[in-house]
Design a protein around this motif. Sequence first.
Motif, short mmCIF file in Angstrom:
data_model
loop_
_atom_site.label_atom_id
_atom_site.label_comp_id
_atom_site.label_asym_id
_atom_site.label_seq_id
_atom_site.Cartn_x
_atom_site.Cartn_y
_atom_site.Cartn_z
N LEU A 46 35.81 34.70 47.52
CA LEU A 46 35.37 33.32 47.41
C LEU A 46 36.53 32.41 47.00
CD1 LEU A 46 32.87 31.46 47.53
CD2 LEU A 46 32.46 31.99 45.13
N ILE A 47 37.27 32.81 45.98
CA ILE A 47 38.36 31.97 45.48
C ILE A 47 39.51 31.91 46.47
CG2 ILE A 47 40.12 31.77 43.68
CD1 ILE A 47 38.09 32.94 41.72
N GLY A 52 44.25 25.97 47.78
CA GLY A 52 44.69 25.10 46.70
C GLY A 52 44.25 25.61 45.35
N LEU A 53 42.99 26.03 45.26
CA LEU A 53 42.46 26.55 44.00
C LEU A 53 43.17 27.84 43.62
CD1 LEU A 53 40.41 26.46 41.70
CD2 LEU A 53 38.77 27.61 43.20
N THR A 54 43.41 28.70 44.60
CA THR A 54 44.10 29.96 44.34
C THR A 54 45.48 29.70 43.74
OG1 THR A 54 42.94 31.12 46.11
CG2 THR A 54 45.05 32.04 45.40
N ALA A 55 46.21 28.78 44.35
CA ALA A 55 47.56 28.47 43.87
C ALA A 55 47.52 27.93 42.44
CB ALA A 55 48.23 27.47 44.80
N ARG A 56 46.57 27.03 42.16
CA ARG A 56 46.46 26.46 40.82
C ARG A 56 46.12 27.53 39.79
NH1 ARG A 56 44.58 21.16 40.73
NH2 ARG A 56 44.58 21.28 38.45
N PRO A 71 54.75 38.90 36.54
CA PRO A 71 53.96 37.92 37.28
C PRO A 71 52.66 38.50 37.84
CG PRO A 71 56.27 37.85 37.95
CD PRO A 71 56.11 39.06 37.09
N VAL A 72 51.62 37.69 37.81
CA VAL A 72 50.34 38.04 38.43
C VAL A 72 50.34 37.38 39.80
CG1 VAL A 72 47.84 37.89 38.25
CG2 VAL A 72 49.22 38.12 36.17
N SER A 73 50.23 38.19 40.85
CA SER A 73 50.46 37.66 42.20
C SER A 73 49.20 37.49 43.03
CB SER A 73 51.44 38.57 42.96
OG SER A 73 50.94 39.90 43.02
N SER A 74 48.04 37.91 42.52
CA SER A 74 46.82 37.79 43.31
C SER A 74 45.63 37.50 42.41
CB SER A 74 46.55 39.07 44.11
OG SER A 74 46.14 40.12 43.23
N ILE A 75 44.61 36.90 42.98
CA ILE A 75 43.38 36.64 42.23
C ILE A 75 42.73 37.94 41.79
CG2 ILE A 75 41.04 35.71 42.40
CD1 ILE A 75 43.20 33.58 42.10
#
Length: 288
Positions: A46-47, A52-56, A71-75
């Motif tokens: 969903l995200i 845009g939301l994912t990047a934020r 670094p965290v690279s994925s939702i």
Amino acid sequence: MKDHVSVSIREILAGNVQLASPPEIFLKINKILDDPNGSLGEVTFLIEHDAGLTARLLKIVNSALYHFPSPVSSIRDAVKIIGYQELRDLVLATLVVDRFSSLPNGLISMRNFWMMSVRCALIAKFLAERHPQKQQLGASFVCGLLHEIGRLIVYQRLPEPSRAAVLLATRDNIPEFQAQRHVFGFDYYAVGAELARRWRLPQVIVSSIEFHEAPGGAGEFSLQTALVCIAYQLHVMDFRDNAWLDKQLSEHAEVWEIIGLTREVLGEVLPQVETEFLSVFSTIFQDR
């Protein structure tokens, strides 16, 4: 004395389509989280469909707010590390900042409003992280960020009465929320709490807004509400001004007693907020 403003909280909220319901993606995430059969894959899918939301969100997760070693690279990874509930809070925070920053008003700039809100959120979060009950205080950041949201609604929907309340507060040296009660019979905390109820936000968020000026009335959420209350009182201070800090703690002794931390903790928290504020603020608020 009350000025002659005849309007209700219901009318204020009903008169703006932006306030009628929360963002659709937030509703969908809540529905998944409320479903015993909901899954990590559904939330991630969903995200990630909103680039845009994912990047934020990834920018926030990789900011000074969390200090992860790599670094965290994925939702998907973000959910695994911070959990469903905290990710939902970050989604809410991001969407609310976007939506409410488009509400025009002539009393406060959006940049100043969100600077204040982010400072409060960081103070509440960093205090919570040092509290013995920190496992129950995971919503501290989002509660601190959203607790003044009713102010933007009132300023936008009742501009002239709000201006009159600001002038009254200055003249009589009283808090603005008290002046609003004189002018139109309720205050922006009541408006913010009602919005949170209508949006079916977690009760901890509702309570931290509704009982901001009386945390002891928030029941099981008294501690969380007290953290947000004291954060608001401290957000404007120079952390090196010990006399001012002692004055604030004395004037809000009952709230500090609910929190139950030592004064020395503030010597750690307030400098940390100053160090990390700009980094976190830039991930939360985007100048328009």
